[in-house]
Every structure is written in structure tokens, then in C-alpha cells.
Design a protein around this motif. Sequence first.
Motif, short mmCIF file in Angstrom:
data_model
loop_
_atom_site.label_atom_id
_atom_site.label_comp_id
_atom_site.label_asym_id
_atom_site.label_seq_id
_atom_site.Cartn_x
_atom_site.Cartn_y
_atom_site.Cartn_z
N VAL A 60 1.21 -1.39 0.03
CA VAL A 60 0.02 -0.50 -0.15
C VAL A 60 1.19 1.81 -0.07
O VAL A 60 1.80 1.63 1.02
N GLY A 61 1.18 1.90 -0.83
CA GLY A 61 1.91 3.03 -0.73
C GLY A 61 1.58 3.92 -2.44
O GLY A 61 0.79 4.48 -2.54
N GLY B 291 6.17 3.19 -2.99
CA GLY B 291 5.12 1.81 -3.31
C GLY B 291 5.40 0.71 -4.63
O GLY B 291 5.44 0.24 -4.12
N TRP C 54 -9.65 1.31 2.00
CA TRP C 54 -9.14 -0.21 2.33
C TRP C 54 -10.26 -0.59 2.59
O TRP C 54 -11.26 0.19 3.10
N LEU D 297 3.45 -0.74 4.15
CA LEU D 297 3.17 0.22 3.57
C LEU D 297 4.68 1.24 3.15
O LEU D 297 5.56 1.24 3.97
N SER E 295 -4.42 9.84 3.75
CA SER E 295 -3.52 8.34 3.76
C SER E 295 -3.04 7.61 5.02
O SER E 295 -2.87 6.39 5.28
N ALA F 271 -3.36 4.09 6.57
CA ALA F 271 -2.44 3.28 6.85
C ALA F 271 -2.44 2.59 8.15
O ALA F 271 -2.38 1.35 8.35
N LEU G 203 -2.72 -1.32 8.88
CA LEU G 203 -1.85 -1.76 10.53
C LEU G 203 -2.50 -2.80 10.81
O LEU G 203 -2.04 -4.36 11.25
N VAL H 47 3.62 -6.94 9.16
CA VAL H 47 3.64 -5.75 8.33
C VAL H 47 5.43 -5.09 8.17
O VAL H 47 5.90 -5.16 9.31
N VAL I 198 6.99 -1.79 7.09
CA VAL I 198 6.84 0.05 7.23
C VAL I 198 7.89 0.33 6.58
O VAL I 198 9.41 -0.19 7.20
#
Length: 304
Positions: A11-12, A44, A124, A137, A147, A151, A155, A165, A167
Motif C-alpha cells: 500500500v503506497g 511503493g 481500504w 506500507l 492516507s 495506513a 496495519l 507488516v 514499513v
Amino acid sequence: MTRARRALLVVGDVVTDVVARHRTPLAPATDTAAEIRTLPGGAGANAACWAARSGGGEVRLLGRVGTDAADWHERALRAAGVRPLLVRDAEAATATVIALVDASAERTFLTDSSAALRLSPADWSPGLLDGVAGLHLSGYLFFAGPSRETARRALRDAMEAGVPVSVDPASAGFLTALGADRFLAAVEGAETLLPNADEARVLTGRAEPERAAAELSRRFPLVVVTLGAAGALVAEDGAVTARVAAPPARPVDSTGAGDAFTGAFLAARLAGADPAKAAEAGCRAGAEAVAVVGGRPPAAPMGG
């Protein structure tokens, strides 16, 4: 029967990169000769493309783009082996980055995040985690309210579903503006943090990458700090557990080198590699990335 989880969901940000390579210093108030290319990019999206190139399971990308360039970005992602899950924004243009790359291959970004940071909670759904073995992420999501909330929801839902997850903090400059404490609070619960040395310094106040990596690993189970041509550090449980060298490279453009590391590292981890072996895969991808213009693998489309 439950289908085995193999996919990586990123997701980015999806970005149109304008890469300007100049061999002489910028000349204020006049012209500087440069080689300029317009390429698909975004931290991303780049990481997703490098993960797909590394093989293994399916790679999916959720991001928000303007209608102006949505078709082009979808084609580029599919050609790179990524399944695009792009939300089209009729009110904002696709994010654009102007990358100024000097003779040493070092890049400076001028960033207009536009649609990328308008990814909203409505974009989402927990169902996006079906079949997903890992959620990544992009840190850029945490630098704007809508955003960041998206995120955080992703998460939280991943943690509830037992999906690990990762990051990437993304930008030392934006981290400084947001504040380290706010960022660290927002990403609490992530299993893996993937900062570069500058980002690790901002997050901890520690100038030495080893100390920064060790300190961050007291908050996150696994921390990998990238060091550019010097390789990477792996830290767990408050200590550096591995130092990985980077293979030699002839740098042309450092844009996306960290994204390449991230994508290859995550693909290797999902394939069962331990952190040190995964970091080696990341360093190999990073060395390959600096040898080409732009942030995508060489096999990905490089033009409009």
C-alpha cells in the motif's frame, strides 16, 4: 479449505518521475544541460515491481492516482508483474516527483504528492488481505492525514489477521517535518522497519547507524538499516545481528535504490530467507538499481 497465503500487498504511492541527470552543477538563473526522462515511479510502486521481479508469490499494489495517468501506470505495473489495485482520483493529478541527479548519481527530489496522499479509509477494505502473506506500507502514507488513517487501518487489520507488516519510513525530510514521535506512534505494531541511515538518525537522534538500528530494534522485532554502497545492518532485540556488504556497482542514478532493496528483501523473506540472507538479496537489487535510470527494474517499461 483456506487458500494458502502467498501474496505480498503493498500500500503506497504511485508517482510519475521526471528524472533530470545533469553532469555539471546547477546554474542558477540560466540553463543547465541535462538528460531528462519521464518514467513510472513511486516508493511503493517501485518496491512492488522489484518484489515481483524477485519471483515467488503474487504482488499487489494499492494506491491512488489521478485519471490523467492512471492507464499508463496500470500498464507499467502489469508489465512489471504487479497486480494494480489503483483508485482513480478525478479531482487530483497523479503524484509527480522531479528527481535532480548529479554527476555522482546522488538525487534530490522535488515532490508533489497530490493524489498519492489522498488515499482514504474508504479505499481500504480488510478483504484486501485475502491470500496475503505480508503487508508493506510506504512511509509516505504517514505524512498526510487521510492516507495516515488509511495506513493505520491497514496495519490494524493486518495485525488482527495475523499478517506481518513492514514499513519503509521513506523520507528523512518529511520525517523531520512530521516528528519522529508521531511517526513511531503511527507505525506501532509493525514487525519490520526498513529505514536508511538518515531516516534512522531522524527517528532516534543517533548519528551512528549501528546505535540507531539497535535502538529501533527495541521497538520493532526486526530493523534493517540500509547504508547505500556500504550495504545494510540487521538488528533484533536491541542489538545488530548482521552486517551485509553491497556488491560493487557503477552508479548512474540512485533514484529507487532503497525501494529495490525493500522489494527484494520482502520477496526473500516471504520465500523463507532469514533476515541476513534477505538483506543480501536487497543489496544485490539495490546495486542493480543504481546502474539504471529511474526506480524500476530494467525489465519494466521505461517510457510513456
